[in-house]
Motif scaffolding. Sequence first.
Motif, PDB file in Angstrom:
ATOM      1  N   LYS A 189     -81.009   1.246  75.331  1.00 32.90           N
ATOM      2  CA  LYS A 189     -81.076  -0.163  74.929  1.00 32.90           C
ATOM      3  C   LYS A 189     -82.319  -0.839  75.495  1.00 32.90           C
ATOM      4  O   LYS A 189     -82.999  -1.616  74.802  1.00 32.90           O
ATOM      5  CB  LYS A 189     -79.811  -0.891  75.398  1.00 32.90           C
ATOM      6  CG  LYS A 189     -78.536  -0.489  74.689  1.00 32.90           C
ATOM      7  CD  LYS A 189     -78.441  -1.139  73.320  1.00 32.90           C
ATOM      8  CE  LYS A 189     -77.085  -0.895  72.672  1.00 32.90           C
ATOM      9  NZ  LYS A 189     -76.985  -1.520  71.339  1.00 32.90           N
ATOM     10  N   LEU A 190     -82.644  -0.583  76.755  1.00 31.97           N
ATOM     11  CA  LEU A 190     -83.823  -1.191  77.382  1.00 31.97           C
ATOM     12  C   LEU A 190     -85.103  -0.712  76.702  1.00 31.97           C
ATOM     13  O   LEU A 190     -86.018  -1.499  76.430  1.00 31.97           O
ATOM     14  CB  LEU A 190     -83.860  -0.860  78.873  1.00 31.97           C
ATOM     15  CG  LEU A 190     -82.878  -1.618  79.765  1.00 31.97           C
ATOM     16  CD1 LEU A 190     -82.879  -1.047  81.180  1.00 31.97           C
ATOM     17  CD2 LEU A 190     -83.226  -3.106  79.804  1.00 31.97           C
ATOM     18  N   SER A 191     -85.165   0.585  76.424  1.00 40.21           N
ATOM     19  CA  SER A 191     -86.366   1.120  75.781  1.00 40.21           C
ATOM     20  C   SER A 191     -86.566   0.488  74.410  1.00 40.21           C
ATOM     21  O   SER A 191     -87.691   0.077  74.054  1.00 40.21           O
ATOM     22  CB  SER A 191     -86.252   2.642  75.651  1.00 40.21           C
ATOM     23  OG  SER A 191     -87.361   3.172  74.967  1.00 40.21           O
ATOM     24  N   ILE A 248     -90.473   0.147  83.277  1.00 39.57           N
ATOM     25  CA  ILE A 248     -89.053   0.332  83.591  1.00 39.57           C
ATOM     26  C   ILE A 248     -88.881   1.651  84.336  1.00 39.57           C
ATOM     27  O   ILE A 248     -89.313   2.711  83.862  1.00 39.57           O
ATOM     28  CB  ILE A 248     -88.195   0.337  82.310  1.00 39.57           C
ATOM     29  CG1 ILE A 248     -88.410  -0.957  81.515  1.00 39.57           C
ATOM     30  CG2 ILE A 248     -86.720   0.520  82.654  1.00 39.57           C
ATOM     31  CD1 ILE A 248     -87.668  -0.997  80.199  1.00 39.57           C
ATOM     32  N   TYR A 249     -88.235   1.585  85.494  1.00 41.32           N
ATOM     33  CA  TYR A 249     -87.947   2.770  86.304  1.00 41.32           C
ATOM     34  C   TYR A 249     -86.421   2.982  86.320  1.00 41.32           C
ATOM     35  O   TYR A 249     -85.652   2.039  86.532  1.00 41.32           O
ATOM     36  CB  TYR A 249     -88.433   2.583  87.741  1.00 41.32           C
ATOM     37  CG  TYR A 249     -89.934   2.448  87.876  1.00 41.32           C
ATOM     38  CD1 TYR A 249     -90.731   3.545  88.221  1.00 41.32           C
ATOM     39  CD2 TYR A 249     -90.562   1.217  87.679  1.00 41.32           C
ATOM     40  CE1 TYR A 249     -92.106   3.417  88.351  1.00 41.32           C
ATOM     41  CE2 TYR A 249     -91.938   1.078  87.810  1.00 41.32           C
ATOM     42  CZ  TYR A 249     -92.700   2.188  88.147  1.00 41.32           C
ATOM     43  OH  TYR A 249     -94.064   2.049  88.273  1.00 41.32           O
ATOM     44  N   GLN A 250     -86.004   4.224  86.107  1.00 43.62           N
ATOM     45  CA  GLN A 250     -84.588   4.564  86.209  1.00 43.62           C
ATOM     46  C   GLN A 250     -84.359   5.393  87.455  1.00 43.62           C
ATOM     47  O   GLN A 250     -85.075   6.369  87.712  1.00 43.62           O
ATOM     48  CB  GLN A 250     -84.104   5.341  84.983  1.00 43.62           C
ATOM     49  CG  GLN A 250     -82.602   5.654  85.049  1.00 43.62           C
ATOM     50  CD  GLN A 250     -82.075   6.314  83.778  1.00 43.62           C
ATOM     51  OE1 GLN A 250     -82.850   6.594  82.860  1.00 43.62           O
ATOM     52  NE2 GLN A 250     -80.766   6.549  83.739  1.00 43.62           N
ATOM     53  N   GLY A 302     -89.874   0.469  72.557  1.00 40.93           N
ATOM     54  CA  GLY A 302     -89.896   1.906  72.754  1.00 40.93           C
ATOM     55  C   GLY A 302     -90.634   2.346  74.008  1.00 40.93           C
ATOM     56  O   GLY A 302     -91.106   3.490  74.089  1.00 40.93           O
ATOM     57  N   VAL A 303     -90.723   1.452  75.000  1.00 34.51           N
ATOM     58  CA  VAL A 303     -91.400   1.796  76.240  1.00 34.51           C
ATOM     59  C   VAL A 303     -90.733   3.021  76.879  1.00 34.51           C
ATOM     60  O   VAL A 303     -89.516   3.183  76.834  1.00 34.51           O
ATOM     61  CB  VAL A 303     -91.374   0.589  77.214  1.00 34.51           C
ATOM     62  CG1 VAL A 303     -89.950   0.234  77.595  1.00 34.51           C
ATOM     63  CG2 VAL A 303     -92.189   0.903  78.467  1.00 34.51           C
ATOM     64  N   VAL A 304     -91.532   3.870  77.463  1.00 35.50           N
ATOM     65  CA  VAL A 304     -91.023   5.078  78.103  1.00 35.50           C
ATOM     66  C   VAL A 304     -90.400   4.728  79.447  1.00 35.50           C
ATOM     67  O   VAL A 304     -91.000   4.018  80.265  1.00 35.50           O
ATOM     68  CB  VAL A 304     -92.154   6.107  78.299  1.00 35.50           C
ATOM     69  CG1 VAL A 304     -91.635   7.329  79.058  1.00 35.50           C
ATOM     70  CG2 VAL A 304     -92.730   6.519  76.954  1.00 35.50           C
ATOM     71  N   ILE A 305     -89.165   5.206  79.665  1.00 38.88           N
ATOM     72  CA  ILE A 305     -88.472   4.972  80.932  1.00 38.88           C
ATOM     73  C   ILE A 305     -89.017   5.964  81.965  1.00 38.88           C
ATOM     74  O   ILE A 305     -88.966   7.176  81.764  1.00 38.88           O
ATOM     75  CB  ILE A 305     -86.953   5.150  80.776  1.00 38.88           C
ATOM     76  CG1 ILE A 305     -86.418   4.265  79.641  1.00 38.88           C
ATOM     77  CG2 ILE A 305     -86.255   4.832  82.089  1.00 38.88           C
ATOM     78  CD1 ILE A 305     -86.519   2.795  79.892  1.00 38.88           C
ATOM     79  N   LYS A 306     -89.535   5.448  83.066  1.00 39.74           N
ATOM     80  CA  LYS A 306     -90.105   6.302  84.107  1.00 39.74           C
ATOM     81  C   LYS A 306     -89.012   6.806  85.040  1.00 39.74           C
ATOM     82  O   LYS A 306     -88.094   6.069  85.402  1.00 39.74           O
ATOM     83  CB  LYS A 306     -91.147   5.521  84.908  1.00 39.74           C
ATOM     84  CG  LYS A 306     -92.331   5.032  84.073  1.00 39.74           C
ATOM     85  CD  LYS A 306     -93.330   4.264  84.941  1.00 39.74           C
ATOM     86  CE  LYS A 306     -94.529   3.794  84.121  1.00 39.74           C
ATOM     87  NZ  LYS A 306     -95.520   3.056  84.952  1.00 39.74           N
ATOM     88  N   ARG A 310     -79.763   0.943  89.552  1.00 41.70           N
ATOM     89  CA  ARG A 310     -80.061   2.028  88.624  1.00 41.70           C
ATOM     90  C   ARG A 310     -81.328   1.789  87.799  1.00 41.70           C
ATOM     91  O   ARG A 310     -81.911   2.744  87.292  1.00 41.70           O
ATOM     92  CB  ARG A 310     -78.871   2.242  87.677  1.00 41.70           C
ATOM     93  CG  ARG A 310     -77.636   2.811  88.380  1.00 41.70           C
ATOM     94  CD  ARG A 310     -77.929   4.221  88.887  1.00 41.70           C
ATOM     95  NE  ARG A 310     -76.870   4.752  89.736  1.00 41.70           N
ATOM     96  CZ  ARG A 310     -76.913   4.758  91.057  1.00 41.70           C
ATOM     97  NH1 ARG A 310     -77.958   4.244  91.703  1.00 41.70           N
ATOM     98  NH2 ARG A 310     -75.922   5.264  91.771  1.00 41.70           N
ATOM     99  N   PHE A 311     -81.772   0.535  87.688  1.00 36.57           N
ATOM    100  CA  PHE A 311     -82.988   0.243  86.931  1.00 36.57           C
ATOM    101  C   PHE A 311     -83.815  -0.823  87.642  1.00 36.57           C
ATOM    102  O   PHE A 311     -83.251  -1.799  88.168  1.00 36.57           O
ATOM    103  CB  PHE A 311     -82.659  -0.239  85.509  1.00 36.57           C
ATOM    104  CG  PHE A 311     -82.025   0.806  84.628  1.00 36.57           C
ATOM    105  CD1 PHE A 311     -82.814   1.686  83.903  1.00 36.57           C
ATOM    106  CD2 PHE A 311     -80.646   0.915  84.549  1.00 36.57           C
ATOM    107  CE1 PHE A 311     -82.231   2.660  83.105  1.00 36.57           C
ATOM    108  CE2 PHE A 311     -80.057   1.874  83.744  1.00 36.57           C
ATOM    109  CZ  PHE A 311     -80.852   2.751  83.027  1.00 36.57           C
TER     110      PHE A 311
END
Length: 549
Positions: free
Chosen positions: A515-517, A502-504, A522-526, A539-540
């Motif tokens: 919410k996405l994480s 996931i990229y923000q 618990g994936v890290v948002i890049k 945005r994502f």
Amino acid sequence: MKNRHSIDGFIPRQPGDQLGGLQNAETRTVLKDMPENKVLHNDGGETVRMLGEEQSGRGLGRSDIDESLRDIDENAQPAKKLSRKQRRQMANQLKRPRSLTNRIIRWSISILLIIILAAGGYSAYRFIVVGNNIFQGNIFDVFSSEPLKQDSNGRSNFLILGTSEDDPGHQGADLTDSILVLSVDQKNKNSYMFSVPRDMEVKYDRPCVPGYSGKINAFFSCVNIEETKEAEQDRLAKTQKLIGDIFGIDIQYGIHVNYTVMRDVVNAIGGNITVTIESRDPNGQMDSNFDWKCGGNYYERFKNCPPNGHFIDYPNGLITLDAEHALYLAQARGDISPTYGFEKSNFDREKNQQKILVAIRDKAMSSGTLTNLGAISRLIDALGDNLRTNIKTNEIRTLIQVAGEIKSDDIHDISLIDGDNPVMNGTGNPSAGKYEYDDIRALIKKNLSSNPIISEAAPVVVLNGSGQSGFGQTKADELAGLGYNVVLVSNAPDGNYGKVEIYQIGGGNTGTADKLSAMYGGVVIKKSTPPTTVNGDVRFVIIFGVVTE
């Protein structure tokens, strides 16, 4: 003489008895006639002492004590008991005499307290009398405080309907030409409001004067024509449901006012309010429809309404309105020439009405207004004559508290006609077509939802990096079903991708990111640049890679 009772079996000594003496009547009689001998014997000892002689090296004896007490009894004079009158006189003498100034101050304070209590009692009496006409339930429940009803988003929603039934000469006086929805969040201390166009075409659930469909402003009076309190409550409840269904909102409360309430309330809270005119016309706003208020001829109008002889004529910027001008600005929509600043007619009128309501709220909540007994009494009278609602008496205190806690900056307007993609057109109907309300509901939901996925509505691009056909679309459908704003589904560039990446892009949208994480373990948002170029409003970017069963 009264017999003295013994204590724990011992017989008390009689006056004059000596230590070691026999305690009976006969012995006392014999001893009485014996000659007095003050020589003290000691059972055979050689030392002989006289009674009363100082004895060194010896403690105080019982005979010494008796002798001392006998002297006290003989010399003491009994205290004379004071009468009640004497005690009062002594108490008055001990008191510090009050001066004339102190007495005047005391009397003045007493009179002032009586006046305050009388005024407060009158206000309470007026509230009880008027409150029974306004609110639902036992008027004495006002001393309790119940929370307001809430929808699934934790918001309390009010439908405010305005009619001109107080103006006998007004055509269509029973039409709700002003329709406003106010949504309040008690927890987060904010509110949103939007106006419903009076000309909006809707389907009625019953036959009305226009038929089974027509303008929304005719529905309220179509429900029934009775003039009882029960009939009024029925009209409010059914209109709440109709408008709530159209806009996709649960409306818990209804309020019906006439136009006079605006004038009377402004007078009650001090006689004036301040609003900001924000017109597209650089000259401001002018409506000649009310120039008759200035006089019957050209000369009178210029004299009474300077500088141009118009009753409603204001430049852009902050202005002060008295009660009469507030009432007519709330009705102005530029339907008679000459006029300017009302190009959008009812929409401009509705915007001014919202500003006036906010200004009244600010003035009423200002320091001093709600502590002024005269203002409170006038406010009660103004509401009692011009307002009906289904708000209960035990909810009033909560409502006042919430209204006072919300700052003016946290009162927001939801426009249905502004922006790049307005959901309503100039006729007051949905841009998507008559009876097509989906876009309207989506706009209202976006603004009022407590779910950040809905309220932030962050644009999301879904890319399939798994190499499995249709996998990206399946994932996109799952996200859309949860309320995510999926704007594009495509294939990811060639590469090796993890299960979910996931990229923000840009800042903000923290609720959506969280919410996405959480949704994907618990994936890290890049924050780095995604491996593909996307539109500027995205945005994502979510890439689904390895497929696992």
